[in-house]
Design an enzyme around this catalytic site. Sequence first.
Site, PDB file in Angstrom:
ATOM      1  N   SER A   1     -36.188  52.746  18.779  1.00 47.74           N
ATOM      2  CA  SER A   1     -36.973  52.845  20.011  1.00 47.74           C
ATOM      3  C   SER A   1     -37.998  53.952  19.875  1.00 47.74           C
ATOM      4  O   SER A   1     -37.798  54.920  19.124  1.00 47.74           O
ATOM      5  CB  SER A   1     -36.049  53.152  21.192  1.00 47.74           C
TER       6      SER A   1
ATOM      7  N   TYR B   1     -28.894  57.850  24.465  1.00 50.56           N
ATOM      8  CA  TYR B   1     -29.758  56.755  24.024  1.00 50.56           C
ATOM      9  C   TYR B   1     -30.804  57.223  23.009  1.00 50.56           C
ATOM     10  O   TYR B   1     -30.905  56.687  21.896  1.00 50.56           O
ATOM     11  CB  TYR B   1     -30.439  56.104  25.228  1.00 50.56           C
TER      12      TYR B   1
END
Length: 267
Positions: A140, A154
């Site tokens: 990401s 995350y």
Amino acid sequence: MSHPFSLITGASSGIGAAFARQLAALGHDLALTARRTDRLESLARELRSQHGIQVIVLTCDLADPAAPQTLCDALEQRGLQVDWLINNAGYGVPGTFEANNWATHADFLQVLLIAPTELTWRLLSGMRQRGRGRIINVASLAGHVPGPAGHTLYAASKAYLIKFSQSLALENRAAGVHVCALCPGFTWSEFHDVTRTRDKMNKLPAFMWLSAEDVVRQGIAAVERGDAVYIPGRVNRTIKTIVQLMPDRLALWLSARESKRYRNTEV
């Protein structure tokens, strides 16, 4: 000539389903895995009908520590050799680190860190022996910028996948195996519905978003080129460059300010 064979985790929706459709269009046979059997079976029927390929469904929960070996054993029993591994399965845990119990964090780490690492370890040697292979770890943009408050693990997990992919790329390129960390930014999918941040995300401007299809198309091209890390979308690449040029204190302040717009820091 046999078709390339791809294993895609988290294939029931979003980026995973887009990988399945695009690799099927390229003539790949597929193994699809996720927790939702009904969605996997529906996707498998669609791809068999449209492309005349082999598609097998292997329902599993990667939060189970035994899942990676179980998946690989199932493929081996069928005599299938994985040419492309798409480590895509993932999700976010809303709230702060302290607000969630350890079992929740342990499951997250198993799915986002341990499972892709183990699947790579179990399948890499066969790719090297055959002199060909592609591994895409779906990371990401969050792995390139300061970690925000909320959804605490995350960004850290995605930063790990980036560094892991870089090392693997250097170690295996000469053996014909390309490894790429694909680092999308905001992508249209169910991700933000699951994390209960859809209302916040809908306030972001349209130019911040990419479709899952665009992300996957660029990711496939990137791994074929041999890119160890790829960020799809000009806006996302610009964000990464700007953050890298900022003093750390300023970048962290901006992260704290902006994260309130799209992170859930409540229990």
